[in-house]
Design an enzyme around this catalytic site. Structure first.
Site, PDB file in Angstrom:
ATOM      1  N   ASP A  79      24.918  42.266  25.664  1.00 51.61           N
ATOM      2  CA  ASP A  79      24.268  42.939  26.772  1.00 51.61           C
ATOM      3  C   ASP A  79      23.304  43.963  26.194  1.00 51.61           C
ATOM      4  O   ASP A  79      23.493  44.453  25.081  1.00 51.61           O
ATOM      5  CB  ASP A  79      25.304  43.615  27.677  1.00 51.61           C
ATOM      6  CG  ASP A  79      24.642  44.196  28.915  1.00 51.61           C
ATOM      7  OD1 ASP A  79      23.592  43.671  29.311  1.00 51.61           O
ATOM      8  OD2 ASP A  79      25.160  45.180  29.475  1.00 51.61           O
ATOM      9  N   GLY A 118      21.790  47.669  29.665  1.00 50.92           N
ATOM     10  CA  GLY A 118      21.486  47.819  31.087  1.00 50.92           C
ATOM     11  C   GLY A 118      22.691  48.254  31.897  1.00 50.92           C
ATOM     12  O   GLY A 118      22.557  49.015  32.866  1.00 50.92           O
ATOM     13  N   ASP A 139      17.563  45.979  31.719  1.00 52.32           N
ATOM     14  CA  ASP A 139      17.410  46.091  33.172  1.00 52.32           C
ATOM     15  C   ASP A 139      18.041  47.387  33.641  1.00 52.32           C
ATOM     16  O   ASP A 139      18.673  48.089  32.859  1.00 52.32           O
ATOM     17  CB  ASP A 139      18.074  44.903  33.882  1.00 52.32           C
ATOM     18  CG  ASP A 139      19.593  44.900  33.726  1.00 52.32           C
ATOM     19  OD1 ASP A 139      20.087  45.431  32.700  1.00 52.32           O
ATOM     20  OD2 ASP A 139      20.291  44.371  34.605  1.00 52.32           O
ATOM     21  N   GLN A 142      17.669  41.449  39.810  1.00 56.86           N
ATOM     22  CA  GLN A 142      18.248  42.643  40.425  1.00 56.86           C
ATOM     23  C   GLN A 142      17.943  42.613  41.923  1.00 56.86           C
ATOM     24  O   GLN A 142      17.686  41.552  42.468  1.00 56.86           O
ATOM     25  CB  GLN A 142      17.702  43.910  39.752  1.00 56.86           C
ATOM     26  CG  GLN A 142      18.321  44.173  38.371  1.00 56.86           C
ATOM     27  CD  GLN A 142      19.802  44.504  38.421  1.00 56.86           C
ATOM     28  OE1 GLN A 142      20.323  44.945  39.447  1.00 56.86           O
ATOM     29  NE2 GLN A 142      20.503  44.274  37.316  1.00 56.86           N
ATOM     30  N   ASP A 173      31.396  36.986  32.638  1.00 55.21           N
ATOM     31  CA  ASP A 173      32.077  37.852  31.681  1.00 55.21           C
ATOM     32  C   ASP A 173      32.665  38.991  32.482  1.00 55.21           C
ATOM     33  O   ASP A 173      32.184  39.309  33.571  1.00 55.21           O
ATOM     34  CB  ASP A 173      31.099  38.443  30.664  1.00 55.21           C
ATOM     35  CG  ASP A 173      30.323  39.597  31.250  1.00 55.21           C
ATOM     36  OD1 ASP A 173      29.386  39.327  32.018  1.00 55.21           O
ATOM     37  OD2 ASP A 173      30.670  40.755  30.982  1.00 55.21           O
ATOM     38  N   HIS A 201      47.463  36.942  27.141  1.00 55.28           N
ATOM     39  CA  HIS A 201      47.879  36.161  28.314  1.00 55.28           C
ATOM     40  C   HIS A 201      46.734  36.043  29.329  1.00 55.28           C
ATOM     41  O   HIS A 201      46.417  34.948  29.791  1.00 55.28           O
ATOM     42  CB  HIS A 201      49.088  36.779  29.012  1.00 55.28           C
ATOM     43  CG  HIS A 201      49.203  36.283  30.423  1.00 55.28           C
ATOM     44  ND1 HIS A 201      49.736  35.054  30.736  1.00 55.28           N
ATOM     45  CD2 HIS A 201      48.733  36.786  31.596  1.00 55.28           C
ATOM     46  CE1 HIS A 201      49.618  34.843  32.030  1.00 55.28           C
ATOM     47  NE2 HIS A 201      49.013  35.880  32.587  1.00 55.28           N
TER      48      HIS A 201
END
Length: 376
Positions: A92, A95, A146, A194, A271, A340
RNA sequence: GGGGAGAUACCAAAGUGGCCAACUGGGGCAGACUGUAAAUCUGCUGGCGUAUGCCUUCGUAGGUUCGAAUCCUGCUCUCCCCA
């Protein structure tokens, strides 16, 4: 990088694909564990690779830039060499820190100036230098800089912010095209949509970023506190516009339910810190619902952590033992819970993929959804 | 045997006449967590099904006072120092 759609579910927008990168193929839909500082907190890469079957992990430009710093990463020969993760990585841009560290930064047209949360030093992140930094890191997929807006967000602000993100994209993309990878393999640049929760802005933004010939496209600024319905609506709006033949990445999402609803709307990549962070805090996701392992009711429950789970921790340890570990702040507790949860997330994605290929995604989704949301 | 200090809620520990059902930690119970400033944060934690309300609590038994965890007296127990 290439993206091939291997199957489509007829009753929804879900699709299964194969994303080829220099560090290996990624079967989509995919969940990407978050490894902000070059480590997925509490999870050894061996488990991540062989037990959890992670295909790609994240890193973070802002955090890695501050520590260990670019020199160390460059001297190591890139992040892959540094942390020994040989599969794909996505970073990333910082942003999200525009959002999460809002008190420590200032936005101008030029970029974002962060006041380091570590030592207070100032650092200007521009659309251009964020590309350079991600070149140094060596991410297979780098994200455009961004502004991730908060929720709620005034329409006027959302619009201005979106336009700023668009201007940054032009600069960043241009710089990306003018620069070369440092470590001999291809890198790719994903623009980000966005527009907060405003349909017309989302539409404009999706149209704008689609004009860039990118390897994939991301949807940002969601899962920042807005109701799920709004999030789903935004995804629908955006995915109706983004190129069909490129991967779509929904940033920062989310709960198992969010993932399935995202997939149903044509999202390929996700993610989220949830499986790891919430795991460390005692929350376990299972096919039969959510467990708060800290609760007293598990004190004497010696059944396995997850009878239906696929990870070795699920079969090896009992709920009572895990509760004991987490209650006592034992590191192993955080590790077991993280392993887990990640294994659960990855398995869920794997199953979703299979159901898409079998053209049974919608019925399967509706069947598992009720159970997933349940509190145990 | 002589001298001194102290007993407060599950634990530790403040409070030393009214603002005290009692600071603060810990523990316990519950909740939150979505592109990670998070092994973090929030709430509750004497009883009474809600309460600006009532009841019972600061070793114990009495007393002083309009009013006591706080002052006085007896008792019980704990710890420390000297012999």
């Amino acid at each position: 990088m290439s993206f091939r759609i291997a199957g489509k579910d007829k009753s929804s927008g879900a699709r299964a694909g194969v994303l080829k990168t220099s560090h290996g193929d990624i079967m989509t839909p995919v969940f990407m564990p978050v490894g902000t500082l070059g480590t997925v907190k509490g999870v050894d890469f061996t488990f991540l690779e062989h037990d959890i079957n992670a295909q790609i992990i994240l890193g973070n430009t802002y955090h890695l830039f501050l520590r260990p710093g670019l020199h160390v990463i460059e001297n190591a020969g890139g992040l892959h060499k540094f942390n020994s993760w040989n599969k794909p990585m996505l970073t990333d841009s910082g942003g999200y820190q525009v959002f999460s560290l809002a008190d420590n930064r200032k936005i101008t047209d030029e970029g974002v100036t962060f006041k380091s949360h570590i030592d207070g030093s100032s650092h200007l992140f521009t659309p251009e230098n964020v590309v350079d930094t991600q070149r140094s890191i060596g991410a297979d997929i780098m994200m455009a800089l961004d502004e991730c807006t908060p929720y709620p967000c005034e329409y006027d602000y959302a619009k201005k912010s979106m336009q700023l993100t668009h201007r940054w994209l032009e600069r960043g993309f241009n710089h990306f095209q003018k620069t070369e990878p440092l470590y001999g393999y291809n890198q790719h640049y994903f623009p980000i949509v966005q527009g907060s929760v405003y349909d017309d802005l989302r539409q404009q933004s999706a149209e704008f970023i689609s004009t860039f010939d990118a390897a994939g496209y991301a949807i940002g600024g969601l899962s920042v506190g807005e109701p799920h319905d709004m999030m789903y609506k935004s995804i629908e709006t955006v995915n109706a516009i983004l190129p069909m033949d490129k991967p779509r990445y929904l940033m920062g999402v989310g709960t198992p339910e969010n993932l399935l609803e995202g997939i149903a709307r044509g999202v390929d990549m996700f993610d989220c810190v949830m499986p790891t962070r919430n795991g460390r805090n005692g929350m376990l996701f299972t096919m039969d619902g959510i467990i708060n392992i800290k609760n007293k009711k598990w004190e004497n429950d010696f059944s396995r952590i997850d009878e239906k789970g696929t990870s070795f921790v699920d079969k090896r340890y009992s709920k009572a033992y895990l509760r004991h570990l987490i209650h006592n702040n034992e590191l192993l507790g955080a590790q077991i819970a993280s392993i887990h949860n990640l294994a659960f997330y990855l398995k869920l994605m794997q199953e979703a993929r299979q159901k898409i290929m079998d053209n049974e995604f919608s019925t399967w989704k509706n069947r598992v959804l009720e159970k997933l949301k349940k509190r145990r």
